[in-house]
Design a protein around this motif. Structure first.
Motif, mmCIF file in Angstrom:
data_model
loop_
_atom_site.group_PDB
_atom_site.id
_atom_site.type_symbol
_atom_site.label_atom_id
_atom_site.label_comp_id
_atom_site.label_asym_id
_atom_site.label_seq_id
_atom_site.Cartn_x
_atom_site.Cartn_y
_atom_site.Cartn_z
ATOM 1 N N THR A 18 -0.491 8.245 -8.079
ATOM 2 C CA THR A 18 -1.306 9.379 -7.641
ATOM 3 C C THR A 18 -0.501 10.685 -7.714
ATOM 4 O O THR A 18 -0.918 11.659 -8.338
ATOM 5 C CB THR A 18 -1.758 9.163 -6.185
ATOM 6 O OG1 THR A 18 -0.619 8.790 -5.409
ATOM 7 C CG2 THR A 18 -2.793 8.074 -6.085
ATOM 8 N N ARG B 175 -9.388 9.431 4.753
ATOM 9 C CA ARG B 175 -8.746 10.562 4.072
ATOM 10 C C ARG B 175 -7.247 10.284 3.954
ATOM 11 O O ARG B 175 -6.610 9.778 4.864
ATOM 12 C CB ARG B 175 -8.985 11.844 4.866
ATOM 13 C CG ARG B 175 -8.648 13.061 4.061
ATOM 14 C CD ARG B 175 -8.908 14.338 4.860
ATOM 15 N NE ARG B 175 -8.328 15.433 4.118
ATOM 16 C CZ ARG B 175 -7.027 15.688 4.073
ATOM 17 N NH1 ARG B 175 -6.189 14.962 4.785
ATOM 18 N NH2 ARG B 175 -6.561 16.666 3.335
ATOM 19 N N LEU C 253 0.834 -1.206 0.000
ATOM 20 C CA LEU C 253 0.000 0.000 0.000
ATOM 21 C C LEU C 253 0.869 1.257 0.000
ATOM 22 O O LEU C 253 0.651 2.175 -0.789
ATOM 23 C CB LEU C 253 -0.917 -0.006 1.231
ATOM 24 C CG LEU C 253 -1.714 1.273 1.484
ATOM 25 C CD1 LEU C 253 -2.679 1.534 0.332
ATOM 26 C CD2 LEU C 253 -2.491 1.192 2.792
ATOM 27 N N LEU D 251 -4.680 20.116 -7.305
ATOM 28 C CA LEU D 251 -5.278 18.921 -6.699
ATOM 29 C C LEU D 251 -6.780 18.867 -6.964
ATOM 30 O O LEU D 251 -7.332 17.810 -7.273
ATOM 31 C CB LEU D 251 -5.003 18.901 -5.190
ATOM 32 C CG LEU D 251 -3.562 18.539 -4.810
ATOM 33 C CD1 LEU D 251 -3.252 18.944 -3.373
ATOM 34 C CD2 LEU D 251 -3.311 17.030 -4.993
ATOM 35 N N LEU E 146 2.749 14.404 2.573
ATOM 36 C CA LEU E 146 3.850 14.000 1.692
ATOM 37 C C LEU E 146 3.560 14.412 0.249
ATOM 38 O O LEU E 146 4.412 14.987 -0.441
ATOM 39 C CB LEU E 146 4.027 12.480 1.794
ATOM 40 C CG LEU E 146 5.027 11.840 0.842
ATOM 41 C CD1 LEU E 146 6.427 12.399 1.070
ATOM 42 C CD2 LEU E 146 5.044 10.308 1.019
#
Ligand code: HEM
Length: 405
Positions: free
Chosen positions: A251, A355, A243, A288, A361
């Motif tokens: 992403t 979330r 993960l 974003l 990061l």
């Protein structure tokens, strides 16, 4: 008995997450669905609901009793992994509900807090500069392939404590499992089995190192972690490595690539950001929001009615967070990129208990990557606007963005 879903037949949609028009520009699809049927239904991936309004997405994300994340990796639309591989993809916290979620997330949280991430800024800065050194003199680069792609994988490899030389394998896993997994099930399954072998060996190796000599990284943390006094089982440890490695790669790669794509294609925004660097924070949030990459999934945990929709236990919900980010009820001028947008409470990182754990990061990497690019490269533009390509599926972002200066 009549199928209760017949009542919502006019809410049905043939939505296809891989449709090339949707991948090229999803916003018109969301706008149409939001108007006509704000919680649409499709049978394409098994019975699946598709909410497109901000408030509905928020309500579902916050109601973990009715809408479960348990084992969601297995229900990724259009993809049935072989069970052995699929079960190994079950990686808390993202594919778990409380109480497992609560302790699994709490265990990782300190490693992703603002001060820990701040410590990684100089390393990220150096990685970005090293990549720019490779193309600065040539007058052109592929901002996605030569730059954006490499930053998140190198940073997370350092955090985990795995060799940077293995970067290409990590990227190929991310691409095969997360991006091509829809079309290439066998490839995705093989890649998952490789991930299991790789991290199984890394964890075993680390366990053999005497405690005092272990480096301070995520693998050591997983080896030493205890839950109610017991070490984590292999599935949990390997799943966590998987993960942490994969959640942040394509992403963040997508967001950095989208940001540079935007600046290359909108010269006025690029000029403004160069002239007013204090806009960086709002520009990052707008990247974003506007180019939000991640669509997640939930299971309906028990029969329930949600805003008039008869949802059945086992139905899936596609959590198109990016659609919520274009909801005109929630954002002024949602389909415009507003570089100094205020009160930008976007959904790029999801909402509620799941979330994004890596949001500090991701934001740091995005800021450093864009700052370094603007600092080192003069005004740049798209070399060939028709050649920009986007990945589809649950993570959308540019995969080739050729720029020149
Ligand atoms: C969860 C997006 C970067 C690790 C999530 C969720 C979203 C998301 C939407 C919510 C999933 C859900 O509700 O089911 C993003 C975006 C990123 C990004 C847009 C980059 C721009 C990262 C990075 C990491 C990371 C760099 C670090 C390893 C995670 C983890 C979760 C998560 C562990 C699960 C949290 C939980 O279930 O409690 N992310 N992410 N992400 N993300 Fe990220």
């Amino acid at each position: 008995a009549t199928d209760p879903r017949s009542e919502v037949r006019d809410w049905s949609t043939d939505f296809d997450i891989l449709d090339p028009d949707y991948v090229a520009d999803p916003a018109p699809v969301w706008a149409e669905l939001r108007e006509r049927c704000p919680i649409a239904h499709t049978d394409r991936y098994g019975s699946t609901w598709l909410p497109t309004r901000y408030n509905d997405l928020a309500a579902i994300a916050h109601d973990v009793e009715h809408f479960s994340s348990r084992d969601i990796a297995v229900i990724t639309p259009g993809r049935e992994l072989n069970p052995e591989a699929a079960i190994m993809l079950i990686a808390p916290p993202i594919t778990s509900d409380p109480p497992v979620h609560t302790w699994a997330r709490r265990m990782l949280l300190p490693r992703f807090g603002p001060s820990r991430i701040e410590e990684l800024t100089p390393i990220t800065h150096a990685l970005a500069d090293e990549l720019i050194d490779g193309f600065a003199a040539t007058g052109r680069a592929d901002a996605a392939q030569d730059y954006a792609q490499h930053i998140p994988v190198r940073v997370i490899a350092r955090m985990l404590g795995v060799p940077l030389e293995d970067e290409d394998i990590f990227t190929s896993w991310a691409v095969t499992i997360l991006q091509q997994g829809f079309q290439n099930i066998q490839g995705a399954t093989d890649a998952v089995l490789e991930v299991i072998d790789y991290f199984g060996a890394k964890l075993d190796e680390r366990e053999r190192v005497p405690e005092r000599e272990r480096p301070d990284d995520l693998i050591t943390m997983l080896v030493e972690a205890r839950h109610e006094g017991d070490p984590l089982d292999d599935r949990h440890r390997i799943g966590s490595c998987f993960l942490l490695l994969l959640a942040g790669i394509d992403t963040t790669w997508s967001s950095i690539g989208s940001g540079l794509y935007h600046l290359a294609s909108r010269p006025q925004d690029q000029a403004r950001l160069r002239a007013e660097p204090e806009l960086m924070t709002s520009a990052i949030e707008e990247i974003l929001r506007f180019y939000s990459p991640v669509t997640m999934a939930r299971y309906v945990a028990e029969d329930t009615e949600f805003n008039g929709c008869p949802m059945r236990k086992g139905d899936k919900i596609l959590m198109a967070f990016p659609a919520g980010n274009r909801d005109p009820e929630h954002f002024d001028r949602p389909d415009e990129f507003v570089i100094d947008r205020q009160r930008n409470r976007h959904f790029a990182f999801g909402s509620g208990i799941h979330r994004c754990l890596g949001s500090n990061l991701a934001r740091m990497e995005l800021r450093v990557a864009i700052e370094r690019f603007l600092d080192r490269i003069p005004t740049f533009e798209l070399a060939d606007p028709g050649a920009v390509t986007w990945s589809g599926g649950q993570v959308r972002g540019p995969r080739s963005v050729s720029v020149r200066w």
